[in-house]
Write a protein that holds these residues in place. Structure first.
Motif, PDB file in Angstrom:
ATOM      1  N   ALA A 483       0.813  -1.218   0.000  1.00 48.59           N
ATOM      2  CA  ALA A 483       0.000   0.000   0.000  1.00 48.59           C
ATOM      3  C   ALA A 483       0.852   1.277   0.000  1.00 48.59           C
ATOM      4  O   ALA A 483       0.588   2.207  -0.766  1.00 48.59           O
ATOM      5  N   TRP A 486       2.604   1.641  -3.390  1.00 47.73           N
ATOM      6  CA  TRP A 486       1.599   1.982  -4.404  1.00 47.73           C
ATOM      7  C   TRP A 486       1.217   3.466  -4.322  1.00 47.73           C
ATOM      8  O   TRP A 486       1.028   4.116  -5.344  1.00 47.73           O
ATOM      9  N   GLU A 487       1.078   3.938  -3.093  1.00 53.46           N
ATOM     10  CA  GLU A 487       0.638   5.328  -2.923  1.00 53.46           C
ATOM     11  C   GLU A 487       1.610   6.294  -3.584  1.00 53.46           C
ATOM     12  O   GLU A 487       1.229   7.396  -3.980  1.00 53.46           O
ATOM     13  N   SER A 488       2.877   5.874  -3.679  1.00 57.33           N
ATOM     14  CA  SER A 488       3.867   6.721  -4.347  1.00 57.33           C
ATOM     15  C   SER A 488       4.176   6.248  -5.756  1.00 57.33           C
ATOM     16  O   SER A 488       5.164   6.666  -6.358  1.00 57.33           O
ATOM     17  N   GLY A 489       3.373   5.311  -6.287  1.00 56.98           N
ATOM     18  CA  GLY A 489       3.585   4.854  -7.653  1.00 56.98           C
ATOM     19  C   GLY A 489       4.646   3.779  -7.783  1.00 56.98           C
ATOM     20  O   GLY A 489       5.104   3.497  -8.877  1.00 56.98           O
ATOM     21  N   LEU A 490       5.049   3.165  -6.659  1.00 55.00           N
ATOM     22  CA  LEU A 490       6.099   2.140  -6.691  1.00 55.00           C
ATOM     23  C   LEU A 490       5.513   0.759  -6.404  1.00 55.00           C
ATOM     24  O   LEU A 490       4.363   0.630  -6.002  1.00 55.00           O
ATOM     25  N   ASP A 491       6.328  -0.273  -6.615  1.00 57.49           N
ATOM     26  CA  ASP A 491       5.854  -1.655  -6.408  1.00 57.49           C
ATOM     27  C   ASP A 491       7.061  -2.573  -6.473  1.00 57.49           C
ATOM     28  O   ASP A 491       8.187  -2.132  -6.754  1.00 57.49           O
ATOM     29  N   TYR A 535      11.917  -3.096  -2.828  1.00 57.25           N
ATOM     30  CA  TYR A 535      11.814  -2.159  -3.940  1.00 57.25           C
ATOM     31  C   TYR A 535      13.135  -2.217  -4.710  1.00 57.25           C
ATOM     32  O   TYR A 535      14.209  -2.222  -4.102  1.00 57.25           O
TER      33      TYR A 535
ATOM     34  N   ILE B 467      -4.464   4.032  -3.951  1.00 56.88           N
ATOM     35  CA  ILE B 467      -3.760   4.198  -5.230  1.00 56.88           C
ATOM     36  C   ILE B 467      -3.085   2.866  -5.512  1.00 56.88           C
ATOM     37  O   ILE B 467      -2.499   2.267  -4.604  1.00 56.88           O
ATOM     38  N   PHE B 468      -3.210   2.374  -6.729  1.00 60.54           N
ATOM     39  CA  PHE B 468      -2.696   1.028  -7.036  1.00 60.54           C
ATOM     40  C   PHE B 468      -2.281   0.998  -8.500  1.00 60.54           C
ATOM     41  O   PHE B 468      -2.743   1.813  -9.305  1.00 60.54           O
ATOM     42  N   PRO B 469      -1.383   0.069  -8.852  1.00 58.16           N
ATOM     43  CA  PRO B 469      -0.870   0.067 -10.227  1.00 58.16           C
ATOM     44  C   PRO B 469      -1.937  -0.364 -11.230  1.00 58.16           C
ATOM     45  O   PRO B 469      -2.785  -1.195 -10.913  1.00 58.16           O
ATOM     46  N   THR B 472      -3.950  -3.999 -11.637  1.00 57.94           N
ATOM     47  CA  THR B 472      -4.277  -4.639 -10.357  1.00 57.94           C
ATOM     48  C   THR B 472      -5.687  -5.214 -10.437  1.00 57.94           C
ATOM     49  O   THR B 472      -6.606  -4.572 -10.930  1.00 57.94           O
ATOM     50  N   PRO B 556       0.598   9.619  -8.821  1.00 61.53           N
ATOM     51  CA  PRO B 556       1.497   9.706  -7.669  1.00 61.53           C
ATOM     52  C   PRO B 556       2.871  10.223  -8.093  1.00 61.53           C
ATOM     53  O   PRO B 556       3.133  10.427  -9.285  1.00 61.53           O
ATOM     54  N   LYS B 557       3.720  10.418  -7.078  1.00 64.42           N
ATOM     55  CA  LYS B 557       5.047  10.999  -7.265  1.00 64.42           C
ATOM     56  C   LYS B 557       5.888  10.263  -8.303  1.00 64.42           C
ATOM     57  O   LYS B 557       6.569  10.869  -9.116  1.00 64.42           O
ATOM     58  N   TYR B 558       5.883   8.929  -8.248  1.00 58.33           N
ATOM     59  CA  TYR B 558       6.717   8.136  -9.148  1.00 58.33           C
ATOM     60  C   TYR B 558       5.842   7.298 -10.081  1.00 58.33           C
ATOM     61  O   TYR B 558       4.636   7.229  -9.910  1.00 58.33           O
ATOM     62  N   ASN B 559       6.501   6.677 -11.052  1.00 53.61           N
ATOM     63  CA  ASN B 559       5.759   5.867 -12.026  1.00 53.61           C
ATOM     64  C   ASN B 559       6.591   4.638 -12.366  1.00 53.61           C
ATOM     65  O   ASN B 559       7.222   4.565 -13.418  1.00 53.61           O
ATOM     66  N   TYR B 560       6.595   3.659 -11.456  1.00 56.94           N
ATOM     67  CA  TYR B 560       7.435   2.465 -11.560  1.00 56.94           C
ATOM     68  C   TYR B 560       7.185   1.715 -12.862  1.00 56.94           C
ATOM     69  O   TYR B 560       6.065   1.352 -13.178  1.00 56.94           O
ATOM     70  N   ARG B 561       8.253   1.499 -13.623  1.00 56.25           N
ATOM     71  CA  ARG B 561       8.196   0.773 -14.892  1.00 56.25           C
ATOM     72  C   ARG B 561       7.122   1.309 -15.838  1.00 56.25           C
ATOM     73  O   ARG B 561       6.551   0.562 -16.630  1.00 56.25           O
ATOM     74  N   ARG B 563       4.135   1.894 -15.480  1.00 58.37           N
ATOM     75  CA  ARG B 563       2.879   1.149 -15.478  1.00 58.37           C
ATOM     76  C   ARG B 563       1.673   2.046 -15.301  1.00 58.37           C
ATOM     77  O   ARG B 563       0.565   1.707 -15.656  1.00 58.37           O
ATOM     78  N   SER B 565      -0.750   4.513 -12.568  1.00 59.40           N
ATOM     79  CA  SER B 565      -1.484   4.179 -11.354  1.00 59.40           C
ATOM     80  C   SER B 565      -2.948   4.549 -11.516  1.00 59.40           C
ATOM     81  O   SER B 565      -3.311   5.357 -12.369  1.00 59.40           O
ATOM     82  N   LYS B 589      -5.838  12.112   7.705  1.00 53.39           N
ATOM     83  CA  LYS B 589      -6.077  11.824   6.285  1.00 53.39           C
ATOM     84  C   LYS B 589      -7.529  11.427   6.048  1.00 53.39           C
ATOM     85  O   LYS B 589      -8.143  11.812   5.045  1.00 53.39           O
TER      86      LYS B 589
END
Lengths: 632, 632
Positions: A483, A486-491, A535, B467-469, B472, B556-561, B563, B565, B589
């Motif tokens: 979670a 994911w919230e930061s766009g990572l996995d 990561y 937030i999820f890739p 998913t 989100p901040k990053y965009n892993y591979r 993919r 979000s 939050k």
């Protein structure tokens, strides 16, 4: 996480002559009534083992590729090898031009069935050794080939063995007996419990083929397969008989004979009949010939096609997980105590390693390989150390981003003050098996490295501290680990955890924590799994934080429908480097978890360090350097 | 959540004479070559519909039980009906002594197969109408019976219909055409897109049997089944032909003929050939007789056994989800706009309802039924209202703990200042379908009620804000909805969300959020699902908070591979009662989420209220009573 490939160079194996000989065997009617047009070489052994003995590395022998997963197929004209993304580079380096690399997972790559169908002449015969193909795989392959007019043929003599002149012997290492002080339950009681399960299901026979299940059942260990304390054997249990199939030379030791009560069984139904390893086939045939109309034989659906097909279909009761697999997964109080002790000893060795690294790294003399060696040396000084539980993943900087990396001389990097270091390692002790990953920086990590580390830590804590109802399957917890990333766009592209054996295989079923599975068995108190989110920033660094954790009852405020709740207790007690944390990203609850975890590490591992006469200065050193600093 | 049973009394149906007639039919060789010893009556229709028309309520007709799920089996001596835990009480009240209730999910309850095998004489023939059993169910049942020496027989004439003298006609309601302003894509473009998918998969024919898929494909709606704006039809699409099977009387309307271009098709390959509904079988036979050796027919593996078996096995390409099901799930911009409008109108009606309830409840004159009626009345005043999307669940106090409750005269409770009120309701508008649940207290909720409500709210927010890739699957989000409940030892025994159609079925595949599924399709932007965690305290109260949410891209901040979000945007804009919240249990939050949600409700729904000339006083009334109070 555990890398599974054995060490080997990266220059391709020359296979022209071998393939010529194999193709000759494929035409040689010594082995079958008619020649075969293709031969499949799977990567496993006859026991569905994850790690295999050198004598079973047939796919490596024929093509040169030594990764843990891959299937080779040879036809008159072609030779192709299928493997997955982890191994594309390695396979392309280890195989010569005779071989086509089939990159699984890419759209353009045909399945083995489709490829065979596209190149075979009409009415072709495709051979495979029925001992090393699982019953369910046989079924799928056979169905596909049949529907295209071909046939899948069981070739009893392995054709690789026929051309493998210097094939190693099947190992037959000394067997070690484990007393009740390690196992908690006698093998006799395990047999009785198994028979109770058989009676419940109205089954008359049970065939065990998985090596760790047989080792667990008889409270015996071997060393036939590197890293896995198992031995080659089969077992068939009936309501009144126990048949053990094993190299009979192994049974001469009086202590072992006594342990198994071979010479003076306490009760007739607990008398073990021993047979040569190879005779399992004919014995099972004899049993099946005498089955009554209602008799059923229990066998895992992942057992070899050869043994499965001995049992007539109407008498076969296939299961995804055997009762031994389930029973073995739920550790008893003695096993839990042993696992705790093993993890404390392991933590002592790692704390020593980290102190040594802090001291030595500034000199520039420590490499991935020497750090792994040092870890093994320190572990080997601990009581009841037997060996490593898998090849150590010791990786610096960009190597850390290769999930199944293990250092080789040509990739070996030096540990520095400037790069992230990831070490994933574990050992076999007589009282338990360990598997731990820590990620560290010995200088000043970048803000991004800290940020990623902290998200991984949040995921690790989210799983470790999760409370969930009895009966929850592990795969339902997988997203908790992701979670924050994911919230930061990572996995990360691997599962979160696997079952861990007790002085047994470091990977075991039937439980785990992974989005990839669905048919896992529900978690229950006493099960032991790993919690290892990560990561990986390609070309830059890798982060993973792994503890082995025990499923324990939880006592939340309410108890909906009396189901009861569970949570995890970390067995791994190795500090997590505070220097890698961006503590501003942690909630108060997460900070509390870290502080409580480190308090426990200090208390439990600190006491053991003192007991072992290690100076507290040494232990405190890494403490001062950031390993054990409390956050409040 | 949506209750699916139609209204009926709770006194048992007298079935002795009916069973006598049915058993006579089972022996009557008018229907088959040899008598059958058992007859299976499934609950579905020929289209695998979740809700069915009165003419298809055959299981209800024969046994009296009218729940949404249940299978009846009649033999010479026995009559038994299988249903699940939701319906044990209802079924036992609706069936007379001729019937044995088989409680599914209890250990002692045999499966239908096991029960049949245990009571049938040797070599029995078990009959079933192949039109109302799905192909995969037929396969399993047939396999089990065959292995026990019996056989499953397809009985073309339905034996219930044979004894059902006053069986209602199959509905044939007027068809409504939807223009591009509602659908965004013409049916011609949908056909072209379908053919592209067929070409990709090398398939020559596609058979559509699901009613909502056919309605979606042709941009048509009917009213053949209550709550579901569908019409009875089949479609077979080839690369150059389109065959539509429907009651031909429905096609006389000039506007409809124009919409379908029946009289002047724009292109030959977009010319629709129409056939009577019943002729799908013979037409598919004719198509299959002319198949080339490589031709493949695409059909859902949940389609009826009758149609599936028309296609020779080697030409059959079964799929779990059809391309129409997938295409329909991803809403286009026009559909999304329509769904938004429908939800705003729906919110206006509910805000009016809540204001009315606040005013009327102190008088003691509002009941579960009258509240549901008022909700329908208020909705019906909104533009383009068509009808309800499912029977309203309106439940007070202990009735709220019955998950699939719907008020009946004999269970009807009065709304008071002392009990929790749960209303789960929705409507069909021409521009969209709604489904919303709110839980309220009109006096002072207990601390425990507030605590449970707040955990449910935390779960609702955890899913909604996740937030999820990309890629998913929804089932991976299910645990997010439960984490807060689990932490306190609580849970709910239903999934968290289902797909929602656009002026179509309120439940649709292939996406959803549930721990029970694994083979769901990955979530993608444009999909619409419900987010509805709950908590049910048996005998006391029920809580559920449900929004319909749209899958939207997240940044989100990053965009892993690379993919990408995703996250959710609530389409439902109905205030959540603050009075039920224990705000001390919410994180900052979560408080921010609630305040932002209520700000949006005020802004968007407030504007629509004003536009509709409703006084703000009325809207503000519930605001002052705690619906819309900001938390900061």
């Amino acid at each position: 996480m555990a890398s599974q490939n054995s060490v080997a160079g990266m220059s391709p194996k020359i296979t022209g002559e071998l393939l010529r000989q194999l193709r000759q065997a494929m035409r040689n009617c010594k082995y079958f009534s008619e020649p075969i047009q293709a031969y499949i070489v799977p990567s496993g052994d006859a026991h569905q083992s994850e790690y295999i003995a050198p004598c079973d590395c047939r796919r490596e022998f024929i093509c040169g590729f030594n990764g843990s997963a891959g299937t080779a197929i040879v036809t008159e004209q072609h030779a192709a090898m299928w493997t997955d993304g982890r191994y594309f580079l390695q396979a392309s380096q280890q195989m010569d031009n005779n071989w086509t690399l089939m990159k699984m997972g890419l759209k353009e790559t045909p399945s083995q069935e489709d490829w065979l169908i596209s190149i075979l002449p009409e009415n072709s015969r495709v051979g495979v050794d029925p001992w090393i193909i699982a019953a369910d795989q046989w079924k799928n392959m056979s169905r596909a080939l049949t529907s295209a007019g071909h046939s899948l043929v069981a070739v009893q003599d392995n054709l690789i063995d026929a051309v493998w002149t210097d094939r190693p012997e099947r190992p037959s290492t000394q067997l070690r007996t484990l007393g009740l002080e390690y196992t908690g339950i006698s093998w006799q009681d395990k047999i009785t419990a198994l028979r109770t399960k058989m009676t419940e299901r109205k089954l008359t026979w049970f065939v065990a083929t998985a090596l760790d299940e047989i080792a667990w059942l008889f409270n015996l260990r071997g060393a036939d397969i590197e890293y896995n304390p198992v031995f080659f054997a089969y077992t068939i249990v009936g309501m009144n008989t126990i048949r053990l199939f094993v190299d009979l030379k192994r049974l001469s030791d009086p202590a072992l004979r006594d342990h198994l009560q071979l010479d003076s069984p306490s009760k007739p139904e607990l008398s073990i009949q021993t047979f040569p390893y190879e005779s399992v086939y004919t014995e099972l045939q004899a049993i099946c010939a005498a089955l009554g109309p209602k008799d059923k034989v229990w066998i895992c659906d992942k057992a070899s096609c050869a043994l499965t097909q001995v049992i007539p279909k109407t008498h076969r009761s296939p299961i995804p997980y055997t009762p031994l697999c389930l029973a073995k997964a739920v550790k008893n109080a003695t096993e839990i105590q042993g696992m705790k002790m093993a993890h404390i000893k392991d933590a002592v060795a790692l704390c020593e390693l980290f102190a040594w690294l802090e001291k030595e790294i500034p000199n520039g003399t420590v490499t991935e390989i020497s750090a792994a060696d040092k870890a093994e040396e320190l572990r080997s000084q601990q009581k009841e150390f037997v060996g490593l539980s898998f090849p150590t993943i010791s990786s610096v900087g960009p190597n850390g981003a290769i999930i199944h990396y293990r250092p080789l001389p040509e990739t070996n990097r030096t540990l520095t003050m400037n790069e992230v270091y990831l070490i994933d390692s574990g050992a076999q002790y007589v009282d338990g098996t360990t598997d731990v990953t820590r990620t560290m920086h010995f200088g000043t990590p970048s803000a991004f490295e800290k940020e990623c580390f902290t998200y991984v830590l949040k995921g690790h804590i989210a799983v470790s501290a999760a409370i969930f109802p009895n009966g929850t399957k592990g795969h339902l917890l997988d997203s908790f680990a992701r979670a924050a990333l994911w919230e930061s766009g990572l996995d990360y592209l691997h599962g979160t955890g696997h079952g861990v054996g007790c002085f047994l295989n470091v990977h075991e079923g039937p439980c785990g924590i992974s989005y990839k599975t669905f048919a896992d068995e529900p978690l229950e108190a006493g099960m032991i799994v790993s919690d290892e989110p990560g990561y990986y920033e390609d070309g830059s660094f890798g982060i993973r934080i792994e503890n082995v954790v025990l499923v324990v009852p939880a006592k939340p405020k309410y108890n909906y429908r009396n189901r009861g709740s569970l949570t995890f207790e970390p067995l791994t007690l190795v500090p997590i480097q505070v220097r890698m944390m961006n503590t501003e990203l942690l909630t108060q609850k997460e900070l509390d978890w870290v502080n409580e975890y480190h308090r426990k590490c200090r208390e439990v591992v600190g006491a053991e360090l003192e007991r072992q006469g290690l100076t507290l200065v040494q232990a405190n050193r890494s403490d001062q350097e950031g390993f054990l600093i409390a956050l409040q």
